[in-house]
Design a protein around this motif. Structure first.
Motif, PDB file in Angstrom:
ATOM      1  N   LEU A 139       0.837  -1.203   0.000  1.00  0.00           N
ATOM      2  CA  LEU A 139       0.000   0.000   0.000  1.00  0.00           C
ATOM      3  C   LEU A 139       0.872   1.254   0.000  1.00  0.00           C
ATOM      4  O   LEU A 139       2.013   1.233   0.469  1.00  0.00           O
ATOM      5  CB  LEU A 139      -0.904   0.004   1.233  1.00  0.00           C
ATOM      6  N   LYS A 140       0.317   2.329  -0.519  1.00  0.00           N
ATOM      7  CA  LYS A 140       0.967   3.629  -0.418  1.00  0.00           C
ATOM      8  C   LYS A 140       0.479   4.268   0.871  1.00  0.00           C
ATOM      9  O   LYS A 140      -0.720   4.503   1.047  1.00  0.00           O
ATOM     10  CB  LYS A 140       0.611   4.518  -1.604  1.00  0.00           C
ATOM     11  N   VAL A 141       1.383   4.556   1.786  1.00  0.00           N
ATOM     12  CA  VAL A 141       1.014   4.952   3.139  1.00  0.00           C
ATOM     13  C   VAL A 141       1.201   6.440   3.367  1.00  0.00           C
ATOM     14  O   VAL A 141       2.268   7.000   3.091  1.00  0.00           O
ATOM     15  CB  VAL A 141       1.842   4.174   4.190  1.00  0.00           C
ATOM     16  N   ILE A 142       0.160   7.067   3.886  1.00  0.00           N
ATOM     17  CA  ILE A 142       0.261   8.422   4.424  1.00  0.00           C
ATOM     18  C   ILE A 142       0.046   8.317   5.927  1.00  0.00           C
ATOM     19  O   ILE A 142      -0.968   7.777   6.384  1.00  0.00           O
ATOM     20  CB  ILE A 142      -0.788   9.371   3.819  1.00  0.00           C
ATOM     21  N   ALA A 143       1.003   8.786   6.688  1.00  0.00           N
ATOM     22  CA  ALA A 143       0.922   8.741   8.143  1.00  0.00           C
ATOM     23  C   ALA A 143       0.437  10.083   8.670  1.00  0.00           C
ATOM     24  O   ALA A 143       0.832  11.140   8.165  1.00  0.00           O
ATOM     25  CB  ALA A 143       2.285   8.413   8.742  1.00  0.00           C
ATOM     26  N   VAL A 144      -0.410  10.049   9.690  1.00  0.00           N
ATOM     27  CA  VAL A 144      -0.997  11.264  10.259  1.00  0.00           C
ATOM     28  C   VAL A 144      -0.764  11.305  11.759  1.00  0.00           C
ATOM     29  O   VAL A 144      -1.044  10.334  12.476  1.00  0.00           O
ATOM     30  CB  VAL A 144      -2.516  11.337   9.991  1.00  0.00           C
ATOM     31  N   SER A 145      -0.257  12.422  12.223  1.00  0.00           N
ATOM     32  CA  SER A 145      -0.137  12.662  13.656  1.00  0.00           C
ATOM     33  C   SER A 145      -0.133  14.172  13.865  1.00  0.00           C
ATOM     34  O   SER A 145      -0.140  14.939  12.901  1.00  0.00           O
ATOM     35  CB  SER A 145       1.140  12.034  14.216  1.00  0.00           C
ATOM     36  N   SER A 146      -0.142  14.576  15.102  1.00  0.00           N
ATOM     37  CA  SER A 146      -0.159  16.006  15.409  1.00  0.00           C
ATOM     38  C   SER A 146       1.246  16.498  15.716  1.00  0.00           C
ATOM     39  O   SER A 146       1.947  15.915  16.544  1.00  0.00           O
ATOM     40  CB  SER A 146      -1.080  16.273  16.601  1.00  0.00           C
ATOM     41  N   GLY A 147       1.667  17.554  15.034  1.00  0.00           N
ATOM     42  CA  GLY A 147       3.010  18.071  15.205  1.00  0.00           C
ATOM     43  C   GLY A 147       3.949  17.492  14.166  1.00  0.00           C
ATOM     44  O   GLY A 147       3.580  16.628  13.373  1.00  0.00           O
ATOM     45  N   SER A 148       5.183  17.976  14.178  1.00  0.00           N
ATOM     46  CA  SER A 148       6.156  17.556  13.166  1.00  0.00           C
ATOM     47  C   SER A 148       7.213  16.603  13.706  1.00  0.00           C
ATOM     48  O   SER A 148       8.061  16.120  12.960  1.00  0.00           O
ATOM     49  CB  SER A 148       6.864  18.792  12.584  1.00  0.00           C
ATOM     50  N   SER A 149       7.150  16.282  15.003  1.00  0.00           N
ATOM     51  CA  SER A 149       8.233  15.526  15.629  1.00  0.00           C
ATOM     52  C   SER A 149       8.358  14.096  15.113  1.00  0.00           C
ATOM     53  O   SER A 149       9.435  13.498  15.188  1.00  0.00           O
ATOM     54  CB  SER A 149       8.047  15.508  17.148  1.00  0.00           C
ATOM     55  N   LYS A 150       7.276  13.517  14.590  1.00  0.00           N
ATOM     56  CA  LYS A 150       7.315  12.115  14.167  1.00  0.00           C
ATOM     57  C   LYS A 150       7.456  11.947  12.659  1.00  0.00           C
ATOM     58  O   LYS A 150       7.395  10.826  12.145  1.00  0.00           O
ATOM     59  CB  LYS A 150       6.061  11.386  14.651  1.00  0.00           C
ATOM     60  N   LYS A 151       7.676  13.054  11.952  1.00  0.00           N
ATOM     61  CA  LYS A 151       7.752  12.974  10.492  1.00  0.00           C
ATOM     62  C   LYS A 151       8.897  12.074  10.030  1.00  0.00           C
ATOM     63  O   LYS A 151       8.692  11.165   9.208  1.00  0.00           O
ATOM     64  CB  LYS A 151       7.912  14.372   9.896  1.00  0.00           C
ATOM     65  N   SER A 152      10.089  12.304  10.530  1.00  0.00           N
ATOM     66  CA  SER A 152      11.251  11.525  10.088  1.00  0.00           C
ATOM     67  C   SER A 152      11.061  10.049  10.395  1.00  0.00           C
ATOM     68  O   SER A 152      11.399   9.182   9.582  1.00  0.00           O
ATOM     69  CB  SER A 152      12.528  12.047  10.766  1.00  0.00           C
ATOM     70  N   LEU A 153      10.517   9.760  11.573  1.00  0.00           N
ATOM     71  CA  LEU A 153      10.280   8.364  11.949  1.00  0.00           C
ATOM     72  C   LEU A 153       9.286   7.720  10.994  1.00  0.00           C
ATOM     73  O   LEU A 153       9.520   6.609  10.494  1.00  0.00           O
ATOM     74  CB  LEU A 153       9.752   8.281  13.375  1.00  0.00           C
TER      75      LEU A 153
END
Length: 356
Positions: free
Chosen positions: A208-222
């Motif tokens: 699947l092509k995954v888009i991850a969603v969370s609040s803030g930018s701290s988890k983007k790299s992970l």
């Protein structure tokens, strides 16, 4: 009955004496396994958010005092006399690498079992709720609850990294695997925590092509390192509008246990898509605009753990695909602090009790 040589007479465990009681480190007598039981020397036991059901005492059939823990990895230390010689010499051979998950076994005779839904067995139990679980040096498990783990799994992951696959891993793996989608379809993973960080890996590894969603930018790299194609900061972007501009998500996987976050993201589902809830909202009920589902012919469903054969498939896939839990290890004596961190959403991302 077959048992390993030089077993101790007693073992330590984390126990809760009564609902809302304080966790206690207790010493229990080691007994011979019952005819249909497997005695397991525990090497790692993951702390799941669901442990709070035991803390509150609200699960049907619970008895106190109770030892929790349903993400267990260890080795066979004893086998009940009721098991066949083939099992005693094969998958339950002394020293064999095994695990135990949420599903505490099944009868194989009731209607759910006979129709392929053993996880809903009418006689089934729940590990760490209706019988003592794995937050202990040793545990006893019904033989149908025992998960066989290939030795080569330890070449890719530690005992502690394998343990969360027995509940968190199998939950998101099967939630994704059983949904209708095609390779290349868009999967929206809401939340990057104990379940979400595994969901991103499984979804991307499955195609699947995954888009991850969370609040803030701290988890983007992970998120990107785990396999997400894109990361959305929900505090800065209208997630639903953006995903709708892409045609909507074929699969929305809700992993964060917050009712408002779940309710807000459901409209991001696309045509003939599926919204799957793998978390339990702890702060209220979710709200759904049925017109959103109607006009997209979309489905909303929940998902829970599978039984031992399902988990064996999950562990095999995880080993072959290098899906790995991100864990922090704790000794048994530090269980109360490790549990509190999970409840406060401070674990990054799975806290695991380990034994030498």
């Amino acid at each position: 009955m077959t048992t390993a040589a030089n077993l101790p007479k007693t073992y330590k465990a984390v126990s809760i004496p009564a609902p809302n009681g304080a966790w206690e480190i207790v010493t229990q007598e080691l007994r011979a396994p019952a005819p249909d039981e497997v005695l397991i020397r525990v090497h790692a036991s993951g702390i799941c958010y669901s442990d709070h059901f035991a803390k509150l005492g609200g699960w049907p059939g619970m008895k106190f005092p109770c030892v929790t823990g349903h993400e267990v990895v260890g080795r066979v230390a004893g086998v009940g006399a009721g098991l066949s010689s083939k099992d005693r010499e094969g998958r339950y051979k002394l020293g064999a690498l095994v695990g135990v998950g949420w599903n505490g076994g099944y009868c194989g005779r009731c209607e759910p079992c006979r129709t392929g839904n053993a996880f809903m067995c009418k006689e089934g139990q729940v590990t760490g709720f209706t019988f003592d679980g794995g937050h202990a040096e040793y545990m006893y498990a019904p033989e149908t609850a025992v998960v066989s783990i290939p030795e080569e799994a330890l070449q890719k992951a530690s005992y502690a990294e394998l343990a969360p696959l027995l509940c968190g891993g199998i939950t998101v793996f099967d939630a994704i695997r059983t949904a209708p989608w095609k390779p290349g379809d868009l999967c929206l993973v809401q939340g990057i925590g104990g379940l979400g960080h595994l969901g991103i890996q499984y979804a991307s590894k499955l195609g699947l092509k995954v888009i991850a969603v969370s609040s803030g930018s701290s988890k983007k790299s992970l998120a990107l390192s785990l396999g997400a194609s894109e990361y959305i900061d929900a505090s800065a972007t209208d997630v639903v509008s953006y995903v709708k501009s892409l045609g909507g998500a074929r699969l929305v996987l809700c992993t964060a246990p917050y009712s408002q976050s779940i309710s807000n993201i459901i409209p991001a589902v696309g045509l003939n898509g599926t919204v799957t809830l793998v978390s339990a909202a702890v702060d209220g009920k979710i709200q759904v605009d049925n017109v959103v589902l109607n006009m997209s012919r979309a489905a909303l469903r929940g998902w829970c753990c599978g039984c031992s054969p399902d988990t064996e498939q999950c562990v095999k896939f995880s080993t072959l695909s290098d899906v790995k839990s991100i864990v922090k290890e704790f000794p048994l004596e530090e269980y109360p602090n490790a549990y509190d961190a999970v409840m406060a959403n401070k674990a990054r991302f799975r806290n695991v009790i380990v034994f030498p």
